[in-house]
Write an enzyme that holds these catalytic residues in place. Sequence first.
Site, PDB file in Angstrom:
ATOM      1  N   TRP A 296      -2.916  -2.670  -1.718  1.00 45.42           N
ATOM      2  CA  TRP A 296      -2.551  -4.202  -1.808  1.00 45.42           C
ATOM      3  C   TRP A 296      -3.338  -4.752  -0.654  1.00 45.42           C
ATOM      4  O   TRP A 296      -3.175  -4.527   0.415  1.00 45.42           O
ATOM      5  CB  TRP A 296      -0.813  -4.245  -1.444  1.00 45.42           C
ATOM      6  CG  TRP A 296      -0.618  -5.715  -1.812  1.00 45.42           C
ATOM      7  CD1 TRP A 296      -0.087  -6.357  -2.876  1.00 45.42           C
ATOM      8  CD2 TRP A 296      -0.567  -6.890  -0.472  1.00 45.42           C
ATOM      9  NE1 TRP A 296      -0.068  -7.795  -2.553  1.00 45.42           N
ATOM     10  CE2 TRP A 296      -0.004  -7.979  -1.030  1.00 45.42           C
ATOM     11  CE3 TRP A 296      -0.742  -6.629   0.687  1.00 45.42           C
ATOM     12  CZ2 TRP A 296       0.240  -9.018  -0.586  1.00 45.42           C
ATOM     13  CZ3 TRP A 296      -0.615  -7.811   1.397  1.00 45.42           C
ATOM     14  CH2 TRP A 296      -0.233  -8.915   0.796  1.00 45.42           C
TER      15      TRP A 296
ATOM     16  N   HIS B 233      15.487 -38.387  -4.264  1.00 42.20           N
ATOM     17  CA  HIS B 233      14.805 -38.977  -3.132  1.00 42.20           C
ATOM     18  C   HIS B 233      12.943 -38.661  -3.240  1.00 42.20           C
ATOM     19  O   HIS B 233      12.539 -38.472  -2.226  1.00 42.20           O
ATOM     20  CB  HIS B 233      15.135 -38.351  -1.890  1.00 42.20           C
ATOM     21  CG  HIS B 233      16.578 -38.890  -1.572  1.00 42.20           C
ATOM     22  ND1 HIS B 233      16.932 -40.149  -1.191  1.00 42.20           N
ATOM     23  CD2 HIS B 233      17.734 -38.084  -1.590  1.00 42.20           C
ATOM     24  CE1 HIS B 233      18.160 -40.179  -1.038  1.00 42.20           C
ATOM     25  NE2 HIS B 233      18.861 -39.273  -1.514  1.00 42.20           N
TER      26      HIS B 233
ATOM     27  N   ASN C 111      -2.137   2.315   5.453  1.00 46.30           N
ATOM     28  CA  ASN C 111      -1.237   1.290   5.208  1.00 46.30           C
ATOM     29  C   ASN C 111      -0.707   0.659   6.449  1.00 46.30           C
ATOM     30  O   ASN C 111      -0.546   1.159   7.339  1.00 46.30           O
ATOM     31  CB  ASN C 111       0.112   1.785   4.748  1.00 46.30           C
ATOM     32  CG  ASN C 111       1.215   0.691   4.392  1.00 46.30           C
ATOM     33  OD1 ASN C 111       0.854  -0.462   4.203  1.00 46.30           O
ATOM     34  ND2 ASN C 111       2.588   0.986   4.280  1.00 46.30           N
ATOM     35  N   GLY C 112      -1.035  -0.662   6.369  1.00 44.09           N
ATOM     36  CA  GLY C 112      -0.921  -1.477   7.653  1.00 44.09           C
ATOM     37  C   GLY C 112      -2.065  -2.403   8.047  1.00 44.09           C
ATOM     38  O   GLY C 112      -2.768  -2.738   6.969  1.00 44.09           O
TER      39      GLY C 112
ATOM     40  N   LYS D 187       6.002  -4.528  -3.310  1.00 42.06           N
ATOM     41  CA  LYS D 187       7.341  -4.100  -2.663  1.00 42.06           C
ATOM     42  C   LYS D 187       7.115  -3.698  -1.353  1.00 42.06           C
ATOM     43  O   LYS D 187       6.007  -3.072  -0.985  1.00 42.06           O
ATOM     44  CB  LYS D 187       7.844  -2.921  -3.702  1.00 42.06           C
ATOM     45  CG  LYS D 187       9.345  -2.763  -3.464  1.00 42.06           C
ATOM     46  CD  LYS D 187      10.012  -3.793  -4.555  1.00 42.06           C
ATOM     47  CE  LYS D 187      11.390  -3.527  -4.368  1.00 42.06           C
ATOM     48  NZ  LYS D 187      12.152  -4.674  -5.108  1.00 42.06           N
TER      49      LYS D 187
ATOM     50  N   GLU E  27       7.980 -15.660  -9.540  1.00 42.33           N
ATOM     51  CA  GLU E  27       7.211 -14.664  -9.095  1.00 42.33           C
ATOM     52  C   GLU E  27       6.912 -13.751 -10.269  1.00 42.33           C
ATOM     53  O   GLU E  27       5.809 -12.970 -10.369  1.00 42.33           O
ATOM     54  CB  GLU E  27       7.862 -13.720  -8.011  1.00 42.33           C
ATOM     55  CG  GLU E  27       8.942 -13.014  -8.328  1.00 42.33           C
ATOM     56  CD  GLU E  27       9.749 -12.221  -7.122  1.00 42.33           C
ATOM     57  OE1 GLU E  27       8.858 -11.634  -6.571  1.00 42.33           O
ATOM     58  OE2 GLU E  27      10.923 -12.180  -7.255  1.00 42.33           O
TER      59      GLU E  27
ATOM     60  N   CYS F 260       0.786  -1.332   0.025  1.00 43.10           N
ATOM     61  CA  CYS F 260       0.016   0.021   0.027  1.00 43.10           C
ATOM     62  C   CYS F 260       0.887   1.296   0.021  1.00 43.10           C
ATOM     63  O   CYS F 260       1.909   1.301   0.912  1.00 43.10           O
ATOM     64  CB  CYS F 260      -0.976  -0.012   1.120  1.00 43.10           C
ATOM     65  SG  CYS F 260      -2.309  -1.308   1.086  1.00 43.10           S
TER      66      CYS F 260
HETATM   67  C1  F6R Z   1      11.594 -11.213  -4.283  1.00 40.53           C
HETATM   68  C2  F6R Z   1      11.546 -10.208  -3.490  1.00 40.53           C
HETATM   69  C3  F6R Z   1      11.036 -10.501  -1.894  1.00 40.53           C
HETATM   70  C4  F6R Z   1      11.826  -9.405  -1.141  1.00 40.53           C
HETATM   71  C5  F6R Z   1      11.307  -9.954   0.295  1.00 40.53           C
HETATM   72  C6  F6R Z   1      11.990  -9.021   1.346  1.00 40.53           C
HETATM   73  O1  F6R Z   1      12.127 -10.707  -5.756  1.00 40.53           O
HETATM   74  O2  F6R Z   1      11.696  -8.976  -3.844  1.00 40.53           O
HETATM   75  O3  F6R Z   1      11.208 -11.776  -1.647  1.00 40.53           O
HETATM   76  O4  F6R Z   1      12.971  -9.955  -1.089  1.00 40.53           O
HETATM   77  O5  F6R Z   1      10.009  -9.221   0.285  1.00 40.53           O
HETATM   78  O6  F6R Z   1      12.074  -7.786   1.138  1.00 40.53           O
HETATM   79  P1  F6R Z   1      13.161  -6.767   1.699  1.00 40.53           P
HETATM   80  O7  F6R Z   1      14.559  -7.018   1.206  1.00 40.53           O
HETATM   81  O8  F6R Z   1      13.066  -5.256   1.317  1.00 40.53           O
HETATM   82  O9  F6R Z   1      13.266  -6.986   3.342  1.00 40.53           O
END
Ligand code: F6R
Length: 606
Positions: A74, A502, A100-101, A601, A486, A2
């Site tokens: 999101w 295995h 956000n949260g 992100k 992803e 978000c």
């Molecule tokens: C995958 C990706 C995520 C982040 C994860 C941690 O491409 O970007 O798996 O690596 O959410 O994010 P950070 O590094 O911001 O803590």
Amino acid sequence: MCGIIGYAGKAGAEKFLLQGLKKLEYRGYDSAGIAVLDEDEMQVVKCQGTLDELENRLRQKSLRGYLGIGHTRWATHGVPSDDNSHPHQDCQGRFALVHNGIIENYQSLKAELQAAGHSFCSETDTEVLVHLLEEVHQGDMIAALRELQEKLAGSYALAVVDNREPEKIYALRQASPLVIGLGEQENYLASDMPALLNATRKFHILEDGELAVLKEDEISIFSAAGEEIEADIFQADWDAEMVKKQGYEHFMLKEIYEQPTVVRRLLAAYLDRDQVKLPEVAEIWGDEIDRVLITACGTAYYSGLVGRHILEELANLPVEVEISSELRYKKNFLDENSLTLVMSQSGETADTLAALKLARSRGSRVLALTNTIGSSIAREADAVVDLKAGPEIAVASTKAYSAMLTALYLTGLKLGELRATLPERELLTYRRELLKLPEKITAALNRVEDSCREAADYLKNHSSMFFIGRNLDYSLALEGALKLKEISYLHAEAYPAGELKHGTLALVEEGVPVIAIFTRRGLVSKTLSNVKEVKARGGRVIAIATAGTIEDKEEFDQFIELPACNELWAGVLTVLPLQLLAYHTAHNLNCSIDKPRNLAKSVTVE
Ligand code: F6R
């Protein structure tokens, strides 16, 4: 997760909010909305879908006014829909609020508010906030927000506007990020700095519990204790150019090709021929430390898995790696004799932050490796290594992974030096090799681009595939599989090469793609046996190997060769074809590369 934006100034708020939301879209993109005040008229437009959808709506009904807030969502509570989109409003339509949260006690609050006569039109936790505000507001917004704070459990960054105070935006932060940007006769609010770099490089980062009031010509900040405090303004060293695609079709591709620059920048900051500088590591180190825990999520966790091999080898220390969201459920042996390395691009990942707090509560010293100075993780840690990768916009992390590996290489060398586990001559060789990495990364990108496109043409027709490797190569395989899943939505699984037989080998039949990684000479013959087992079942094997590792290439259907490299540092080269394979496969399948479905992100919820 978000994105929040706010604007108070003299220009049209709608345009600024939309531009800001575009920059924040990587944090969430299933619905969006804005609220703009035209004197005392509250205008709210919101809808399910991407920002294009919101822009379409605003073309039909443009909003006048110089102050407003916006949100890109999101979904957590409630499906993406017009009603569940933010901003949310109270029963009278006086307030508009974005959040956000997660409000953990929203159900009980909602029941109370419904009993008191409030009617809700969404399934979100956020809507509770605005009705609660309506309930407790007695003419003083700051007092009302403080009352909210007392009643809420969970994490929130929120912004609210009131049609009776049309010159103000109120903002509050608790465990979710929020920054204030300072302009000339205008001020801004956003979930992160990149969203505002077009307008300013001057920021105040809100601390937990802080409350802010923004007007076009003034900002006021109140501490968690309720006192008005001076804004702690700093100048970001990121600029607006860094958040543009610069001619690349996608941010992900741009960020893949930025990796030589990122690694060069990091090495320039922390290494020269004579020494690894990294005073942050030296400061935090103590001779009583006898073990290391690395904790992170997703791609950052996978870089930690590579880091374990590096640290163990260079510093001769036992290293454990734990997914942050799992740490608290396991017995851990953290105490004042342990060092915890916390890795996070965003510095805001809620699970990682919780792991950091757990480590500190056990007395462990915490070193954060993060790309976001000023983030929650950077501020909670005892020492911070800045990854210097510049803003990473594509949801799939690429350049931050390489920055993390490089920082781990340097940390390994520094610990080796501090613990005297490496003779000076060896240290000198390692340092020289590391300084050559940026050139090698450039050479590797040039060398593998075409073969990755060719392999991706094959992968796009297969709904399932495997990545295999042993030891460090298995850690890399995990990152390769994650990247592919992803952004291309194809199923991929990483396996230690020796483990296929295995069970999982049962899934290998004619044509199933298996990507086999080879960077360690000593392990080649064993992994080759596993490749033969795959071939015997009709699997199609694509090898990714550093030059000089494998002599007999006959076994493979395709061979992607990287420049020769010391085995220890090979990860930063090997990840390049893995990223490009994912990118070109997703491109072939017309996937939304920079904003893959269901993801966002900066994952600020647990
Ligand atoms: C995958 C990706 C995520 C982040 C994860 C941690 O491409 O970007 O798996 O690596 O959410 O994010 P950070 O590094 O911001 O803590």
